[in-house]
Design a protein around this motif. Structure first.
Motif, PDB file in Angstrom:
ATOM      1  N   UNK A  46      -2.397  11.100  -5.541  1.00  9.29           N
ATOM      2  CA  UNK A  46      -2.563   9.671  -5.256  1.00  9.29           C
ATOM      3  C   UNK A  46      -1.287   9.021  -4.728  1.00  9.29           C
ATOM      4  N   UNK A  47      -0.138   9.376  -5.309  1.00  6.44           N
ATOM      5  CA  UNK A  47       1.139   8.840  -4.829  1.00  6.44           C
ATOM      6  C   UNK A  47       2.268   9.772  -5.279  1.00  6.44           C
ATOM      7  N   UNK A  48       3.509   9.442  -4.940  1.00  5.64           N
ATOM      8  CA  UNK A  48       4.604  10.411  -5.044  1.00  5.64           C
ATOM      9  C   UNK A  48       4.764  11.108  -6.400  1.00  5.64           C
ATOM     10  N   UNK A  49       4.778  10.405  -7.530  1.00  7.44           N
ATOM     11  CA  UNK A  49       4.974  11.133  -8.802  1.00  7.44           C
ATOM     12  C   UNK A  49       3.932  12.227  -9.046  1.00  7.44           C
ATOM     13  N   UNK A  67      -2.149  10.395  -0.712  1.00 11.06           N
ATOM     14  CA  UNK A  67      -2.862   9.246  -0.167  1.00 11.06           C
ATOM     15  C   UNK A  67      -1.909   8.111   0.196  1.00 11.06           C
ATOM     16  N   UNK A  68      -0.763   8.052  -0.470  1.00 12.21           N
ATOM     17  CA  UNK A  68       0.203   6.969  -0.259  1.00 12.21           C
ATOM     18  C   UNK A  68       1.374   7.488   0.567  1.00 12.21           C
ATOM     19  N   UNK A  69       1.453   7.065   1.799  1.00 10.78           N
ATOM     20  CA  UNK A  69       2.509   7.540   2.690  1.00 10.78           C
ATOM     21  C   UNK A  69       3.858   6.922   2.311  1.00 10.78           C
ATOM     22  N   UNK A  77      -2.382  -0.208  -2.016  1.00  9.27           N
ATOM     23  CA  UNK A  77      -2.991   0.733  -1.079  1.00  9.27           C
ATOM     24  C   UNK A  77      -4.511   0.525  -0.942  1.00  9.27           C
ATOM     25  N   UNK A  78      -4.958   0.458   0.307  1.00  9.67           N
ATOM     26  CA  UNK A  78      -6.387   0.451   0.614  1.00  9.67           C
ATOM     27  C   UNK A  78      -6.673   1.717   1.412  1.00  9.67           C
ATOM     28  N   UNK A  79      -7.663   2.487   1.000  1.00  8.33           N
ATOM     29  CA  UNK A  79      -7.935   3.768   1.640  1.00  8.33           C
ATOM     30  C   UNK A  79      -8.705   3.621   2.945  1.00  8.33           C
ATOM     31  N   UNK A  80      -8.357   4.485   3.909  1.00  5.69           N
ATOM     32  CA  UNK A  80      -9.090   4.556   5.162  1.00  5.69           C
ATOM     33  C   UNK A  80     -10.253   5.534   4.981  1.00  5.69           C
ATOM     34  N   UNK A  81     -11.290   5.428   5.819  1.00  4.73           N
ATOM     35  CA  UNK A  81     -12.448   6.332   5.699  1.00  4.73           C
ATOM     36  C   UNK A  81     -12.053   7.808   5.701  1.00  4.73           C
ATOM     37  N   UNK A  82     -11.061   8.165   6.521  1.00  5.56           N
ATOM     38  CA  UNK A  82     -10.634   9.555   6.588  1.00  5.56           C
ATOM     39  C   UNK A  82     -10.067  10.024   5.243  1.00  5.56           C
ATOM     40  N   UNK A  83      -9.370   9.123   4.536  1.00  7.08           N
ATOM     41  CA  UNK A  83      -8.800   9.482   3.244  1.00  7.08           C
ATOM     42  C   UNK A  83      -9.881   9.661   2.188  1.00  7.08           C
ATOM     43  N   UNK A  84     -10.934   8.856   2.281  1.00  6.37           N
ATOM     44  CA  UNK A  84     -12.056   9.006   1.358  1.00  6.37           C
ATOM     45  C   UNK A  84     -12.734  10.356   1.582  1.00  6.37           C
ATOM     46  N   UNK A  97      -4.609   6.807 -13.255  1.00 10.45           N
ATOM     47  CA  UNK A  97      -5.487   5.643 -13.350  1.00 10.45           C
ATOM     48  C   UNK A  97      -4.720   4.419 -13.827  1.00 10.45           C
ATOM     49  N   UNK A  98      -4.972   3.286 -13.150  1.00 10.43           N
ATOM     50  CA  UNK A  98      -4.333   2.041 -13.550  1.00 10.43           C
ATOM     51  C   UNK A  98      -3.251   1.577 -12.610  1.00 10.43           C
ATOM     52  N   UNK A  99      -2.817   2.456 -11.714  1.00 13.80           N
ATOM     53  CA  UNK A  99      -1.767   2.086 -10.750  1.00 13.80           C
ATOM     54  C   UNK A  99      -2.379   1.551  -9.457  1.00 13.80           C
ATOM     55  N   UNK A 100      -3.454   2.203  -8.992  1.00 12.48           N
ATOM     56  CA  UNK A 100      -4.045   1.888  -7.692  1.00 12.48           C
ATOM     57  C   UNK A 100      -5.561   1.699  -7.823  1.00 12.48           C
ATOM     58  N   UNK A 101      -6.015   0.466  -7.998  1.00 14.55           N
ATOM     59  CA  UNK A 101      -7.439   0.192  -8.216  1.00 14.55           C
ATOM     60  C   UNK A 101      -8.348   0.782  -7.133  1.00 14.55           C
ATOM     61  N   UNK A 102      -7.956   0.659  -5.859  1.00 15.87           N
ATOM     62  CA  UNK A 102      -8.792   1.164  -4.761  1.00 15.87           C
ATOM     63  C   UNK A 102      -8.922   2.687  -4.823  1.00 15.87           C
ATOM     64  N   UNK A 103      -7.828   3.345  -5.202  1.00 13.08           N
ATOM     65  CA  UNK A 103      -7.836   4.807  -5.322  1.00 13.08           C
ATOM     66  C   UNK A 103      -8.700   5.241  -6.499  1.00 13.08           C
ATOM     67  N   UNK A 104      -8.570   4.552  -7.616  1.00 17.43           N
ATOM     68  CA  UNK A 104      -9.389   4.876  -8.798  1.00 17.43           C
ATOM     69  C   UNK A 104     -10.870   4.828  -8.460  1.00 17.43           C
TER      70      UNK A 104
END
Length: 322
Positions: A46-49, A67-69, A77-84, A97-104
């Motif tokens: 989802x992201x760097x860590x 997912x997070x450049x 972060x809002x996901x693009x269709x390609x990422x989904x 969970x809890x860091x990025x609502x859109x990713x969750x």
């Protein structure tokens, strides 16, 4: 005499079509299996860590994408269709969970077989109040960006908790890709040893300091403060973009004077405007304390351990380590 045999156009077209169908079938099969074309387990972080854990533990047996450049603030972060679509093709998803609502939300809806929430691999805690100081201004960040029951999700900034998560990730990878279980276990042990060493360095480096209080724009360091006996005073809250109230600014000026605070910390992925305003008004210095939500060219280090060591050096200087 050489005779060139001509293939009818219809036959040639059919051959190409069959070839494309074969390639498509292979690609579809590869995606469905969660493996890349070279047979590696496709891991989406989802992201760097989470990316760092996947790369360190997975080693040569995984193909990791995030997912997070670099340079993108993870919370927003809002996901693009390609990422989904990438989530559906993954053989293993690692997120917090809890860091990025859109990713969750996207991960909940994905068809991936192996989904691992790092927050479930250790115990989350609440850091609304630390060291007896109330953190006003944090409430704006609680509902949207934190995990269950308002718990603080920034577990990776505590090397001990991060090591606990690493162990859980290692076991999950062993189950997801049993053919390489031995290597995953070996890599996990090596990473945990590295994180234990980082913890010892922090313990020794922050044992004797002139003050225990530090002020930071982003209240991401609650676990770190608790681990090493420090008091974090957040200007805003868990959300780095939250604006503090005038009352909170006045309170921080009082805290800075009483606790002999020398430095106001800001981060690389969010604005430093509020930190510099507070520092100027209170006659304090500013410096970077990196919440390690992403690595960029501006980061003081190339990976998690290097940036954490830079954070330690910054804290030692600000707190008057002896």
């Amino acid at each position: 005499m050489n005779v060139r045999r001509l293939i009818p156009a219809t036959a040639a077209t059919g051959a190409v079509a069959l070839g494309l169908m074969a390639v498509s079938a292979c690609s579809t099969s590869s995606a469905a299996s969660g493996k890349s074309s070279d047979g590696k387990l496709k891991v989406v972080a989802s992201f760097y860590p989470m990316q760092y854990l996947a790369e360190q533990i997975g080693g040569n047996h995984v193909s990791v994408s995030t997912l997070t450049k670099p340079g993108v603030e993870p919370h927003d972060l809002e996901l693009k269709p390609r990422q989904a679509a990438e989530l559906n093709e993954a053989g293993f998803i690692l997120y917090l969970k809890g860091i990025q609502p859109a990713v969750d939300k996207a991960i909940d809806q994905s068809e991936a077989k192996n989904k691992v929430d790092a927050a479930s691999l250790t115990k989350l805690e609440h850091h609304g109040t630390e060291g007896g100081h109330s953190h006003q201004g944090e409430e704006a960040g609680h509902d949207e960006h934190e995990g269950e029951a308002g718990a603080d999700p920034h577990i990776w900034l505590d090397p001990v908790k991060y090591a606990e998560v690493a162990k859980g990730v290692g076991k999950s990878l062993e189950k997801a890709d049993p053919d390489h279980a031995a290597d995953y276990k070996k890599n996990t042990d090596a990473l945990v040893t590295k994180l234990n060493g980082l913890n010892t360095t922090f313990q020794q480096g922050l044992k004797n300091t002139a003050t225990k209080t530090f002020i930071t724009t982003h209240s991401a360091f609650g676990y770190l403060a608790e681990r090493y006996g420090l008091d974090q005073e957040g200007i805003a809250g868990i959300d780095p973009e939250s604006e503090p109230s005038p009352a909170r600014i006045k309170e921080l000026q009082t805290v800075a004077k009483k606790d002999k605070v020398t430095t106001v910390f800001f981060e690389t992925l969010a604005s430093d405007k509020t930190a510099k305003t507070l520092a100027d008004d209170a006659g304090l210095k500013t410096d970077v304390l990196d919440p390690l939500e992403g690595i960029t060219d501006k980061s003081k280090g190339d990976d998690y351990v290097q940036v954490m060591e830079s954070n330690l050096a910054a804290l030692q200087k600000a707190l008057g380590a002896k």
